[in-house]
Enzyme design. Structure first.
Site, PDB file in Angstrom:
ATOM      1  CG  HIS A 103      -3.774  -6.700   7.512  1.00 46.00           C
ATOM      2  ND1 HIS A 103      -3.178  -6.557   6.275  1.00 46.00           N
ATOM      3  CD2 HIS A 103      -4.480  -5.563   7.713  1.00 46.00           C
ATOM      4  CE1 HIS A 103      -3.491  -5.379   5.764  1.00 46.00           C
ATOM      5  NE2 HIS A 103      -4.267  -4.738   6.607  1.00 46.00           N
TER       6      HIS A 103
ATOM      7  CG  ASN B 153      -5.005  -3.838   2.308  1.00 45.97           C
ATOM      8  OD1 ASN B 153      -4.500  -4.070   1.211  1.00 45.97           O
ATOM      9  ND2 ASN B 153      -4.584  -2.895   3.094  1.00 45.97           N
TER      10      ASN B 153
ATOM     11  CD  GLU C 239      -2.205   1.026   3.082  1.00 41.80           C
ATOM     12  OE1 GLU C 239      -2.470  -0.129   3.508  1.00 41.80           O
ATOM     13  OE2 GLU C 239      -2.462   2.048   3.724  1.00 41.80           O
TER      14      GLU C 239
HETATM   15  P1  FAD Z   1     -12.951  -6.901  13.988  1.00 36.43           P
HETATM   16  O1  FAD Z   1     -13.288  -5.993  12.891  1.00 36.43           O
HETATM   17  O2  FAD Z   1     -11.645  -6.829  14.645  1.00 36.43           O
HETATM   18  O3  FAD Z   1     -14.131  -6.918  15.017  1.00 36.43           O
HETATM   19  C1  FAD Z   1     -14.113  -7.626  16.221  1.00 36.43           C
HETATM   20  C2  FAD Z   1     -14.978  -6.905  17.247  1.00 36.43           C
HETATM   21  O4  FAD Z   1     -15.139  -7.734  18.384  1.00 36.43           O
HETATM   22  C3  FAD Z   1     -14.368  -5.591  17.758  1.00 36.43           C
HETATM   23  O5  FAD Z   1     -15.310  -4.553  17.644  1.00 36.43           O
HETATM   24  C4  FAD Z   1     -14.027  -5.889  19.220  1.00 36.43           C
HETATM   25  O6  FAD Z   1     -14.144  -4.768  20.074  1.00 36.43           O
HETATM   26  C5  FAD Z   1     -15.044  -6.966  19.569  1.00 36.43           C
HETATM   27  N1  FAD Z   1     -14.603  -7.854  20.654  1.00 36.43           N
HETATM   28  C6  FAD Z   1     -13.400  -8.455  20.796  1.00 36.43           C
HETATM   29  N2  FAD Z   1     -13.372  -9.219  21.908  1.00 36.43           N
HETATM   30  C7  FAD Z   1     -14.587  -9.095  22.494  1.00 36.43           C
HETATM   31  C8  FAD Z   1     -15.157  -9.630  23.674  1.00 36.43           C
HETATM   32  N3  FAD Z   1     -14.476 -10.465  24.477  1.00 36.43           N
HETATM   33  N4  FAD Z   1     -16.432  -9.279  23.993  1.00 36.43           N
HETATM   34  C9  FAD Z   1     -17.146  -8.434  23.189  1.00 36.43           C
HETATM   35  N5  FAD Z   1     -16.646  -7.898  22.056  1.00 36.43           N
HETATM   36  C10 FAD Z   1     -15.377  -8.231  21.711  1.00 36.43           C
HETATM   37  N6  FAD Z   1      -8.189  -4.138   6.302  1.00 36.43           N
HETATM   38  C11 FAD Z   1      -8.497  -3.920   5.008  1.00 36.43           C
HETATM   39  O7  FAD Z   1      -8.988  -4.813   4.323  1.00 36.43           O
HETATM   40  N7  FAD Z   1      -8.276  -2.696   4.429  1.00 36.43           N
HETATM   41  C12 FAD Z   1      -7.696  -1.662   5.122  1.00 36.43           C
HETATM   42  O8  FAD Z   1      -7.519  -0.560   4.574  1.00 36.43           O
HETATM   43  C13 FAD Z   1      -7.334  -1.896   6.493  1.00 36.43           C
HETATM   44  N8  FAD Z   1      -6.724  -0.928   7.221  1.00 36.43           N
HETATM   45  C14 FAD Z   1      -6.497  -1.141   8.569  1.00 36.43           C
HETATM   46  C15 FAD Z   1      -5.980  -0.103   9.344  1.00 36.43           C
HETATM   47  C16 FAD Z   1      -5.824  -0.279  10.720  1.00 36.43           C
HETATM   48  C17 FAD Z   1      -5.249   0.837  11.547  1.00 36.43           C
HETATM   49  C18 FAD Z   1      -6.199  -1.508  11.332  1.00 36.43           C
HETATM   50  C19 FAD Z   1      -6.062  -1.715  12.808  1.00 36.43           C
HETATM   51  C20 FAD Z   1      -6.715  -2.534  10.562  1.00 36.43           C
HETATM   52  C21 FAD Z   1      -6.858  -2.373   9.179  1.00 36.43           C
HETATM   53  N9  FAD Z   1      -7.392  -3.383   8.387  1.00 36.43           N
HETATM   54  C22 FAD Z   1      -7.642  -3.158   7.063  1.00 36.43           C
HETATM   55  C23 FAD Z   1      -7.746  -4.705   8.956  1.00 36.43           C
HETATM   56  C24 FAD Z   1      -9.249  -4.895   9.160  1.00 36.43           C
HETATM   57  O9  FAD Z   1      -9.812  -3.785   9.819  1.00 36.43           O
HETATM   58  C25 FAD Z   1      -9.474  -6.184   9.974  1.00 36.43           C
HETATM   59  O10 FAD Z   1      -8.902  -7.246   9.261  1.00 36.43           O
HETATM   60  C26 FAD Z   1     -10.950  -6.467  10.204  1.00 36.43           C
HETATM   61  O11 FAD Z   1     -11.559  -5.424  10.916  1.00 36.43           O
HETATM   62  C27 FAD Z   1     -11.134  -7.774  10.948  1.00 36.43           C
HETATM   63  O12 FAD Z   1     -12.513  -8.078  10.942  1.00 36.43           O
HETATM   64  P2  FAD Z   1     -13.128  -9.119  11.959  1.00 36.43           P
HETATM   65  O13 FAD Z   1     -14.553  -9.296  11.605  1.00 36.43           O
HETATM   66  O14 FAD Z   1     -12.245 -10.308  12.006  1.00 36.43           O
HETATM   67  O15 FAD Z   1     -13.008  -8.456  13.416  1.00 36.43           O
END
Ligand code: FAD
Length: 489
Positions: free
Chosen positions: A430, A468, A347
């Site tokens: 990630h 990503n 990126e």
């Molecule tokens: P998450 O989106 O991580 O959601 C999990 C949720 O569960 C969170 O809200 C958390 O608070 C909640 N949770 C956790 N434990 C508990 C618990 N015990 N009890 C209750 N709730 C809980 N990806 C891309 O594809 N493109 C991008 O441009 C990109 N940029 C990024 C930039 C940053 C700064 C970061 C940090 C990540 C980025 N990512 C990007 C990665 C992407 O955001 C993640 O891969 C994605 O959000 C993961 O999705 P998920 O559904 O696995 O979980």
């Protein structure tokens, strides 16, 4: 302690949780979501820009936790950005209703089909590229920037310079789609609407423009009237009951992180969507406490998606730097994936510091030939990782090659101003894997050996996807929940 019985519980409101909630509700099921972070939309609180961090900046910290320049103090609050530090790696995560979609850069990148097939040999790639990826793109409202706009917008000079320099060094670049509404950004540029991407907002949340999950999947889910979101509810442990239901130990907190109530929730079906790290911690901790029996694949095949941050200082210094103003939304990528010796995607990242630091920042994504693993550390009583310099050896080799080649033709140095030795080998946005689809779970995300317990989030992907990851997580979630609803309800 309050005792509650609920049919369908989803833990976490990121991509996996959002998709599961909408599709279950559309199929007529009542769904309760437990999210440890804040419901920002409902709270009315504003997100803060990177250069003046406020309430949204950090999860219960008194100092900012961005990848660099953490010179700011903050007040303890349930902010949007969290970071877990392990030896050799630091992992950033989003907190709040919308999970990572609140803090991420919005890049919605389709993985290469060949690589997808290599990573998921047992999935039908045609189904994914014909159905689940297009569905995910539609629901997430993925769009691309207008080339004319990019050409003329001063906030994208960093990208223009990044692409020109990459071309000069012989690399191929690609335009990267995003969930940020580029029409809105055009209006921002002309000062017709309040600025967000052009006002330094991103990793502590965007007040406008970004189609985070609260604006897409969750908006639709709430319109069904069947989805009940409980924010500031953290699940502490999962116990499996003899009738294959699950008991959850839950704490409700205030925005200072203090416990205000304790709840015991018994549910018939449990969807673990707490993100890779959250899901693994809950599973492994509950297993350590003898509340849950896990199969031996849980914790294996963990990876950082080959994340490796690097940069170059003194970029384009004589012809005018990388620009004073940077849009926070990336639009360019360097695609070197087909190079057998140095396969990577990178990126071209913004550095929105409000001044021209003549620096290019790159978030590289590399293959992960050597996977790590996750385990519960009984001494620290926390999730821990087996992850060492070996696991990033290929990424480091690629970064050395990339930076050297760029500097040779364009000038510039390794970004010593940003990172200790010019390389941020320990920066991970990630985290993926540990509950891999088809290994720890069956082919629709049901944890093997545990009836009624489904995993739908980044932990399904075996440590690498080459781009990503959120578009892939969303597509996998669509696929899993479709099969769960048709087979298990
Ligand atoms: P998450 O989106 O991580 O959601 C999990 C949720 O569960 C969170 O809200 C958390 O608070 C909640 N949770 C956790 N434990 C508990 C618990 N015990 N009890 C209750 N709730 C809980 N990806 C891309 O594809 N493109 C991008 O441009 C990109 N940029 C990024 C930039 C940053 C700064 C970061 C940090 C990540 C980025 N990512 C990007 C990665 C992407 O955001 C993640 O891969 C994605 O959000 C993961 O999705 P998920 O559904 O696995 O979980």
């Amino acid at each position: 302690t309050e005792n509650l019985e609920i049919d369908n519980v989803i833990i976490g409101s990121g991509y996996g949780g959002a998709v599961a909630a909408l599709r279950l509700a559309e199929a007529g099921h009542e769904v309760t979501i437990l999210e440890m972070g804040l419901n920002w939309e409902k709270s009315g609180e504003k997100f803060s820009p990177m250069i003046s961090p406020g309430k949204s900046a950090a999860w219960l910290r008194t100092k900012t936790i961005a990848p660099f320049f953490n010179i700011f103090n903050t007040k303890k609050y349930t902010g949007t950005l969290d970071r877990w530090d392990f030896s050799n790696i630091k992992i950033w995560m989003g907190r709040g209703v919308g999970g990572g979609s609140l803090v991420n850069g919005g890049m919605a990148v389709l993985p290469k089909k060949n690589y997808f097939k290599e990573v998921f040999p047992d999935l039908n790639a045609e189904d994914f590229y014909g159905k689940y990826f297009p569905l995910a793109e539609k629901e997430l409202e993925v769009n691309s920037a207008d080339e004319n706009f990019l050409e003329n917008c001063s906030f994208y000079k960093f990208n223009k310079v990044g692409e020109q320099e990459a071309h000069k060094a012989g690399f191929k670049t690609v335009r990267v789609p995003n969930v940020y509404d580029f029409k809105y950004m055009e209006d921002e540029y002309e000062n017709k609407v309040p600025r967000s991407a052009l006002a330094g907002e991103v990793i502590y949340g965007n007040n406008h423009g970004k189609k985070s999950l609260d604006k897409t999947y969750f908006k639709k889910a709430q319109e069904t009237g069947k989805v009940h979101i409980h924010d500031l509810h953290k699940v502490e442990s999962i116990t499996k009951n003899s009738d294959n239901s699950y008991s959850l130990e839950v704490i409700q907190t205030n925005t200072l992180g203090e416990t205000v109530a304790k709840k015991n929730i018994v549910c018939k079906k449990l969807f673990l969507c707490a993100g890779t790290m959250g899901t693994l911690e809950l599973l492994l901790k509950s297993s350590n406490d003898n509340k849950l029996t896990l199969n031996s694949e849980v914790g294996k095949n963990w990876g950082n998606n080959g994340n490796f941050m690097t940069g170059r200082n003194f970029v384009n210094t004589f012809s005018g730097g990388t620009g004073v103003n940077h849009s926070t939304i990336p639009v360019g990528g360097i695609d070197n994936w087909n190079d057998k010796e140095h396969p990577f995607f990178s990126e071209i990242a913004p550095l929105p510091m409000g001044m021209d630091v003549a620096t290019s920042l790159y978030l590289m994504i590399n293959p992960v030939p050597k996977k790590g693993s996750a385990f519960f550390n009984p001494i620290s009583k926390k999730l821990d990782l087996q992850w060492s310099a070996d696991n990033v050896a290929l990424a480091r080799k690629n970064a050395e090659y990339f930076i050297k080649k760029m500097n040779k033709v364009n000038g510039g140095t390794r970004a010593h101003l940003l990172f200790n030795n010019g390389f941020g080998a320990d920066i991970c946005y990630h985290p993926l894997g540990g509950a891999v689809l088809g290994k720890a779970t069956d082919m629709k995300g049901k944890l093997k050996g545990s009836e009624n317990l489904y995993i739908i989030d980044g932990s399904l992907i075996p440590g690498t996807i080459g781009v990503n990851p959120f578009l892939t997580i969303t597509a996998l979630a669509e696929y899993c929940i479709e099969h769960i609803i048709s087979q298990d309800y």
